[in-house]
Design an enzyme around this catalytic site. Structure first.
Site, mmCIF file in Angstrom:
data_model
loop_
_atom_site.group_PDB
_atom_site.id
_atom_site.type_symbol
_atom_site.label_atom_id
_atom_site.label_comp_id
_atom_site.label_asym_id
_atom_site.label_seq_id
_atom_site.Cartn_x
_atom_site.Cartn_y
_atom_site.Cartn_z
ATOM 1 N N GLY A 88 58.661 102.462 81.375
ATOM 2 C CA GLY A 88 59.199 101.611 82.439
ATOM 3 C C GLY A 88 58.836 102.004 83.851
ATOM 4 O O GLY A 88 59.344 101.404 84.805
ATOM 5 N N ASP A 111 57.029 95.417 75.104
ATOM 6 C CA ASP A 111 56.511 96.596 74.419
ATOM 7 C C ASP A 111 56.987 96.577 72.970
ATOM 8 O O ASP A 111 58.042 96.014 72.651
ATOM 9 C CB ASP A 111 56.993 97.882 75.106
ATOM 10 C CG ASP A 111 56.104 99.078 74.786
ATOM 11 O OD1 ASP A 111 55.375 99.526 75.692
ATOM 12 O OD2 ASP A 111 56.121 99.562 73.638
ATOM 13 N N ASP A 127 55.391 92.527 70.065
ATOM 14 C CA ASP A 127 53.947 92.708 70.208
ATOM 15 C C ASP A 127 53.415 91.597 71.114
ATOM 16 O O ASP A 127 53.619 90.410 70.826
ATOM 17 C CB ASP A 127 53.297 92.625 68.828
ATOM 18 C CG ASP A 127 51.801 92.933 68.840
ATOM 19 O OD1 ASP A 127 51.194 92.911 69.939
ATOM 20 O OD2 ASP A 127 51.240 93.177 67.761
ATOM 21 N N ASP A 151 49.232 99.150 81.421
ATOM 22 C CA ASP A 151 48.893 100.572 81.438
ATOM 23 C C ASP A 151 48.764 101.079 80.004
ATOM 24 O O ASP A 151 48.913 102.263 79.732
ATOM 25 C CB ASP A 151 49.973 101.364 82.192
ATOM 26 C CG ASP A 151 49.512 102.768 82.561
ATOM 27 O OD1 ASP A 151 48.289 102.963 82.757
ATOM 28 O OD2 ASP A 151 50.361 103.672 82.652
ATOM 29 N N LYS A 191 44.202 99.342 82.291
ATOM 30 C CA LYS A 191 43.571 100.646 82.117
ATOM 31 C C LYS A 191 42.286 100.531 81.307
ATOM 32 O O LYS A 191 42.228 99.810 80.303
ATOM 33 C CB LYS A 191 44.537 101.603 81.410
ATOM 34 C CG LYS A 191 43.974 102.999 81.175
ATOM 35 C CD LYS A 191 44.942 103.869 80.378
ATOM 36 C CE LYS A 191 46.162 104.223 81.190
ATOM 37 N NZ LYS A 191 47.047 105.168 80.463
#
Length: 248
Positions: A88, A111, A127, A151, A191
């Site tokens: 978080g 998540d 998901d 991320d 990312k």
């Protein structure tokens, strides 16, 4: 707790008589050497210490903070999606930047893992590649998103080529999800890792966004190949949000 002297990676003496102030972890029981090194790195990481002091859930919060300080993509009143949001930290930073405490904007975090409540943030344990996810998140946001953040990092196998393929596949899935929920002018942040075969992914982003940047925030560890791709100015024509982003 000191972060150590200015010596090399091994934390040795930088000059005669200088003391190594880094925390050392003595091996106990069946603790693997790699686990021992990870624990030592955590204990000596200034970002980990500062995150605890400020109440951030992870050191990753500083990465988002730094990137937004530089490129100003988080704005008051935005509607945001945080993919793979556990634990978080990014939600915490984004909430401050968009004015969530003042009733501005909306954030949905999704998540596979449960996430402890974050004031004002709508958290979903699901998901993001589930068929119903795009329509569900658009409904919860009350419209299309101004930004999609990720991320996420795929679980590693130790085999470099395999790991790069998994990383790129996860980023590509995040891009496809973004296409299903982003509003015109929105941003995408995800990312990646240096050395991966990301040419096709970046080419697609350059086609669908006005500006695409690779960013390496200072809060990323120097010995990590981690970097981020920030795409702003979404310009691809949006389809119906209820359409499955994954072509099923």
């Amino acid at each position: 707790m000191s972060t150590g002297s200015s010596g090399g990676k091994g934390g040795g003496k930088s000059s005669a008589g200088a003391r190594d102030m880094r925390v050392k972890v003595k091996k106990a029981g069946k603790l693997k050497h790699s686990s021992q090194l990870w624990l030592e790195r955590q204990l000596n990481d200034p970002y980990v210490k500062r995150a605890k002091e400020l109440g951030y859930r992870s050191r990753a919060a500083f990465k988002l903070e730094e990137m937004d300080d530089r490129y100003k993509f988080l704005k008051p009143g935005q509607r945001l999606v945080d993919l793979g949001c556990a634990p978080g930290g990014w939600c915490q930073i984004a909430a401050k930047r968009i004015g969530l405490e003042q009733g501005k904007g909306y954030i949905v975090g999704i998540d596979l893992l449960p996430v402890d409540p974050i004031p004002g943030v709508d958290l979903i344990q699901l998901d993001f590649m589930a068929e119903e996810a795009p329509a569900l998140l658009t409904e919860r946001l009350g419209g299309r998103a101004d930004g999609v953040m990720s991320d996420m990092a795929a679980n590693t196998t130790g085999h470099k080529k395999t790991d790069h393929l998994k990383i790129i596949a996860l980023a590509e899935a995040a891009v496809e999800f973004a296409h299903s929920v982003l509003a015109p002018g929105g941003f995408f942040l995800a990312k990646l890792f240096q050395g991966g075969d990301s040419a096709d992914l970046l080419a697609g982003l350059k086609r669908d966004f006005t500006t695409v940047r690779n960013v390496k925030p200072a809060a990323s560890r120097a010995d990590s190949s981690e970097l981020y791709v920030l795409a702003t100015g979404y310009r691809r024509k949006a389809g119906p949000p209820e359409e499955n982003a994954f072509g099923e």
